[in-house]
Design a protein around this motif. Structure first.
Motif, PDB file in Angstrom:
ATOM      1  N   LEU A 470       0.812  -1.216   0.000  1.00  0.00           N
ATOM      2  CA  LEU A 470       0.000   0.000   0.000  1.00  0.00           C
ATOM      3  C   LEU A 470       0.845   1.265   0.000  1.00  0.00           C
ATOM      4  N   ASN A 471       2.162   1.109  -0.007  1.00  0.00           N
ATOM      5  CA  ASN A 471       3.035   2.281   0.088  1.00  0.00           C
ATOM      6  C   ASN A 471       4.259   2.067  -0.782  1.00  0.00           C
ATOM      7  N   ASP A 472       4.664   3.098  -1.491  1.00  0.00           N
ATOM      8  CA  ASP A 472       5.865   3.001  -2.326  1.00  0.00           C
ATOM      9  C   ASP A 472       6.898   4.050  -1.939  1.00  0.00           C
ATOM     10  N   SER A 473       6.764   4.623  -0.725  1.00  0.00           N
ATOM     11  CA  SER A 473       7.712   5.622  -0.239  1.00  0.00           C
ATOM     12  C   SER A 473       8.277   5.162   1.100  1.00  0.00           C
ATOM     13  N   TYR A 474       9.608   5.271   1.249  1.00  0.00           N
ATOM     14  CA  TYR A 474      10.280   4.781   2.450  1.00  0.00           C
ATOM     15  C   TYR A 474      11.259   5.838   2.953  1.00  0.00           C
ATOM     16  N   THR A 475      11.220   6.071   4.276  1.00  0.00           N
ATOM     17  CA  THR A 475      12.058   7.104   4.881  1.00  0.00           C
ATOM     18  C   THR A 475      13.072   6.470   5.823  1.00  0.00           C
ATOM     19  N   PHE A 476      14.340   6.837   5.650  1.00  0.00           N
ATOM     20  CA  PHE A 476      15.425   6.410   6.542  1.00  0.00           C
ATOM     21  C   PHE A 476      15.913   7.643   7.293  1.00  0.00           C
ATOM     22  N   SER A 477      15.609   7.714   8.583  1.00  0.00           N
ATOM     23  CA  SER A 477      15.934   8.892   9.383  1.00  0.00           C
ATOM     24  C   SER A 477      17.163   8.650  10.251  1.00  0.00           C
ATOM     25  N   ASN A 478      17.675   9.744  10.820  1.00  0.00           N
ATOM     26  CA  ASN A 478      18.792   9.699  11.775  1.00  0.00           C
ATOM     27  C   ASN A 478      19.990   8.923  11.225  1.00  0.00           C
ATOM     28  N   LEU A 479      20.392   9.269  10.008  1.00  0.00           N
ATOM     29  CA  LEU A 479      21.530   8.605   9.371  1.00  0.00           C
ATOM     30  C   LEU A 479      22.788   9.441   9.533  1.00  0.00           C
ATOM     31  N   GLU A 480      23.893   8.763   9.825  1.00  0.00           N
ATOM     32  CA  GLU A 480      25.181   9.439   9.882  1.00  0.00           C
ATOM     33  C   GLU A 480      25.555   9.957   8.492  1.00  0.00           C
ATOM     34  N   PRO A 481      26.216  11.111   8.387  1.00  0.00           N
ATOM     35  CA  PRO A 481      26.692  11.574   7.076  1.00  0.00           C
ATOM     36  C   PRO A 481      27.632  10.550   6.461  1.00  0.00           C
ATOM     37  N   LYS A 511      15.964 -12.039  -7.296  1.00  0.00           N
ATOM     38  CA  LYS A 511      16.438 -10.854  -8.004  1.00  0.00           C
ATOM     39  C   LYS A 511      16.821  -9.746  -7.026  1.00  0.00           C
ATOM     40  N   VAL A 512      17.982  -9.145  -7.262  1.00  0.00           N
ATOM     41  CA  VAL A 512      18.458  -8.007  -6.478  1.00  0.00           C
ATOM     42  C   VAL A 512      18.677  -6.837  -7.425  1.00  0.00           C
ATOM     43  N   ILE A 513      18.076  -5.693  -7.106  1.00  0.00           N
ATOM     44  CA  ILE A 513      18.187  -4.511  -7.958  1.00  0.00           C
ATOM     45  C   ILE A 513      18.794  -3.381  -7.134  1.00  0.00           C
ATOM     46  N   TYR A 514      19.883  -2.815  -7.616  1.00  0.00           N
ATOM     47  CA  TYR A 514      20.559  -1.719  -6.920  1.00  0.00           C
ATOM     48  C   TYR A 514      20.137  -0.373  -7.491  1.00  0.00           C
ATOM     49  N   LEU A 515      20.011   0.609  -6.619  1.00  0.00           N
ATOM     50  CA  LEU A 515      19.906   1.987  -7.084  1.00  0.00           C
ATOM     51  C   LEU A 515      21.212   2.315  -7.798  1.00  0.00           C
ATOM     52  N   PRO A 516      21.170   2.752  -9.059  1.00  0.00           N
ATOM     53  CA  PRO A 516      22.418   2.917  -9.827  1.00  0.00           C
ATOM     54  C   PRO A 516      23.422   3.881  -9.200  1.00  0.00           C
ATOM     55  N   LYS A 517      22.943   4.912  -8.548  1.00  0.00           N
ATOM     56  CA  LYS A 517      23.859   5.927  -8.025  1.00  0.00           C
ATOM     57  C   LYS A 517      24.169   5.689  -6.554  1.00  0.00           C
ATOM     58  N   VAL A 518      25.317   6.207  -6.117  1.00  0.00           N
ATOM     59  CA  VAL A 518      25.682   6.217  -4.705  1.00  0.00           C
ATOM     60  C   VAL A 518      25.091   7.480  -4.081  1.00  0.00           C
ATOM     61  N   ILE A 519      24.424   7.333  -2.935  1.00  0.00           N
ATOM     62  CA  ILE A 519      23.827   8.478  -2.253  1.00  0.00           C
ATOM     63  C   ILE A 519      24.857   9.084  -1.315  1.00  0.00           C
ATOM     64  N   ASP A 520      25.202  10.338  -1.547  1.00  0.00           N
ATOM     65  CA  ASP A 520      26.179  11.058  -0.716  1.00  0.00           C
ATOM     66  C   ASP A 520      25.405  11.970   0.235  1.00  0.00           C
ATOM     67  N   LEU A 521      25.247  11.518   1.478  1.00  0.00           N
ATOM     68  CA  LEU A 521      24.426  12.233   2.457  1.00  0.00           C
ATOM     69  C   LEU A 521      25.303  13.091   3.361  1.00  0.00           C
ATOM     70  N   ARG A 522      24.873  14.327   3.563  1.00  0.00           N
ATOM     71  CA  ARG A 522      25.586  15.237   4.460  1.00  0.00           C
ATOM     72  C   ARG A 522      24.712  15.561   5.673  1.00  0.00           C
ATOM     73  N   ALA A 523      25.352  16.105   6.691  1.00  0.00           N
ATOM     74  CA  ALA A 523      24.629  16.452   7.912  1.00  0.00           C
ATOM     75  C   ALA A 523      23.550  17.488   7.614  1.00  0.00           C
ATOM     76  N   ASN A 524      22.388  17.310   8.265  1.00  0.00           N
ATOM     77  CA  ASN A 524      21.255  18.232   8.150  1.00  0.00           C
ATOM     78  C   ASN A 524      20.699  18.310   6.730  1.00  0.00           C
ATOM     79  N   TRP A 525      20.897  17.220   5.959  1.00  0.00           N
ATOM     80  CA  TRP A 525      20.342  17.146   4.602  1.00  0.00           C
ATOM     81  C   TRP A 525      19.177  16.175   4.575  1.00  0.00           C
ATOM     82  N   GLU A 526      18.257  16.446   3.659  1.00  0.00           N
ATOM     83  CA  GLU A 526      17.186  15.506   3.335  1.00  0.00           C
ATOM     84  C   GLU A 526      17.266  15.235   1.839  1.00  0.00           C
TER      85      GLU A 526
END
Length: 534
Positions: A470-481, A511-526
């Protein structure tokens, strides 16, 4: 005056001579980056009716052969006792292949040198140079191209062995374990290519051939296969997915640790295969089995230290069993020690984790206290890990707080009714601004059953989300940069884990499918990412 003039003349002569000497130092010129070139072959490239004992390949400069035993691939395969190749160590302008036994009649042979040919000075590689000849009246000229991927990992190992087996009356599912292929190729990055093939129907196999023997070694090799045969020349392209099968289960040699602990190493996939102590024991005898955290080993813990000269165990493997005898040797003493595995900081999404060197049976919350920065008591809940070597203190940590964790004596009790000494430590939490958020929006061919895993840059799973129809959106919070990878796993049997394949059962991995790009997360970013699932 004459002496003065003579002195000046001598100094001037030495100065000019030194200047001239400096001008004479050579600069060395530009670095050579050009690989060697074959200028002559005897017999010529793609010769027919070959019946000689020597092949000579001449180059335009001195070359050396690097790891020729590993790099040289001959199709069809020749045993190393069938030929001798030079140079082995020294440099030379030619390669000589001396055939010690006759080749098969009416057969095209291809010698692929991989990356072994290098020039002697700068080690410039003549990559994947190949030489072909035929013992018959024509050279087979058909080709097959393809791609390789890994079923579970984002990256695929280099130099995968691609193997073609002719489908004839002798071919069966055991062929790849017992018989060498007719044609062999080596992948270059993600791609592979077979050349000089003859028309026919083949089975195509990909193997990460650690043994270098062209056989599938199930214990160590990865394998990839197709659900159908390859028909040459009709089929010109193929894609294979590599996976590691579950190794057939087996027991190693047990190891006596001390009078209440025996280790049982194993290989393969452990699924509740029984360990039974056959010695006669007291009525109050207790035991517990858990898994080692860092190696494929089961710990057999038992109460009431025995005085037997040896311990007799019955080990079950599917429908069979075997008996092993374990005798005391070097005794390693131990006593109950607990410690926290977090360092100084507690993530806002984590529990406090306490680890024990001995299996735990009971937890006493009355002897545990959690105090915040204002020395106020914090509510918590305890939960035991299913492996009995860890337990979790679950709180709702607040940002920018400091928690003091106090485990007074008798907070935990092990299998032998021993209790802990006092343990006290502090953990800090960071501000919300020190973390980041990743929001994933799925689009495309979303499976009915799946789960999503977020991995750090070393490949460790940081978070896991079960799929929601019923949902196709997923949130990962409180992640280290940092840098993160994301993958979606099609969970066909809905057991919330990835299942590999099996060649003999003709089962492909999930089957395993990867997101093609690497996500570069910084502090205080969404960061919002669209994950296109194809």
């Amino acid at each position: 005056m004459k002496k003065l003039i003579l002195l000046v003349f001598c100094l001037l002569f030495l100065f000019l001579q030194n200047r001239c000497a400096k001008r004479g130092v050579p600069s060395g010129g530009e670095k050579d980056t050009i690989p060697p070139v074959m200028i002559k072959a005897s017999p010529k490239q793609k010769s027919i009716f070959f019946d000689k004992e020597l092949i000579t390949l001449n180059f335009n400069e001195y070359i050396k052969l690097n790891e020729i035993d590993k790099q040289l691939i001959i199709s069809p395969p020749l045993e190393k006792s069938f030929y001798d190749i030079k140079p082995k160590i020294s440099a030379s302008k030619k390669i000589e292949i001396k055939l010690l036994k006759p080749l098969e009649e009416n057969t095209t042979y291809t010698f692929n040198f991989g990356k072994s040919i290098q020039d002697n000075n700068e080690a410039n590689e003549l990559s994947y140079f190949s030489y072909a000849l035929s013992t018959g009246e024509s050279i087979d000229s058909l080709e097959l191209n393809g791609k390789i991927s890994d079923a579970f990992n984002k990256e695929v190992s280099p130099a995968i062995s691609l193997q073609l087996y002719p489908i004839d009356s002798t071919h069966n599912d055991s062929t790849i374990f017992l018989k060498k292929p007719l044609y062999v190729s080596i992948s270059d990055s993600l791609n592979f290519k077979f050349e000089n093939l003859r028309a026919g129907i083949y089975e195509l196999i990909a193997i990460e051939d650690f043994g270098g023997n062209y056989f599938f070694d199930q214990n160590i090799d990865k394998i990839g296969f197709l659900d159908k045969t390859i028909e040459i020349p009709k089929d010109t392209f193929a894609e294979l997915v590599l996976f590691k099968e579950i190794t057939n289960f087996g027991w190693g040699i047990p190891k006596y640790i001390n009078d209440h602990h025996v280790e049982f190493p194993y290989y393969g996939d452990y699924i509740n295969d029984e360990i039974t102590l056959k010695n006669i024991v007291d009525e109050d005898f207790r035991f517990l089995i858990n898994e080692h955290r860092t190696k494929d080993t089961l710990n057999f813990w038992y109460s009431n230290p025995t005085k037997f000269d040896s311990l007799i165990f019955n080990l079950k493997i599917k429908d069979t069993s075997k008996t092993v005898i374990v005798k005391p040797k070097k005794i390693i003493k131990d006593s109950l020690v607990i410690k926290n595995i977090q360092k100084n900081f507690l993530n806002l999404s984590d529990s406090i984790i306490i680890e024990s060197n001995l299996p735990l049976l009971n937890l006493n919350s009355e002897n545990i206290k959690i105090l915040d920065v204002d020395s106020l008591q914090v509510d918590f809940k305890l939960s035991m890990d299913e492996n009995f070597d860890r337990f979790y203190i679950n709180i709702n940590p607040l940002p920018n707080d400091n928690y003091r964790v106090i485990l007074n004596p008798d907070s935990v009790e092990d299998l032998w009714y021993n209790t802990n000494k006092k343990l006290e430590f502090s953990l800090k939490t960071k501000s919300v601004e020190d973390y980041g958020i990743i929001i994933i929006q799925l689009q495309g061919d979303i499976p009915v059953s799946y789960f999503i895993e977020l991995l750090d840059f070393k490949g460790k799973v940081i978070r896991k989300k079960l799929g929601d129809t019923l949902n196709d959106s997923y949130t990962f919070s409180n992640l280290e940069p940092g840098k993160y990878n994301l993958r979606l796993i099609k969970d066909s049997n809905m057991n919330n884990k990835w299942d590999t394949g099996n060649y003999l059962k003709k089962i492909n991995p999930e089957k395993v499918i990867y997101l093609p790009k690497v996500i570069d997360l910084r502090a205080n970013w969404e960061i919002n990412e669209i994950f296109l699932v194809n």
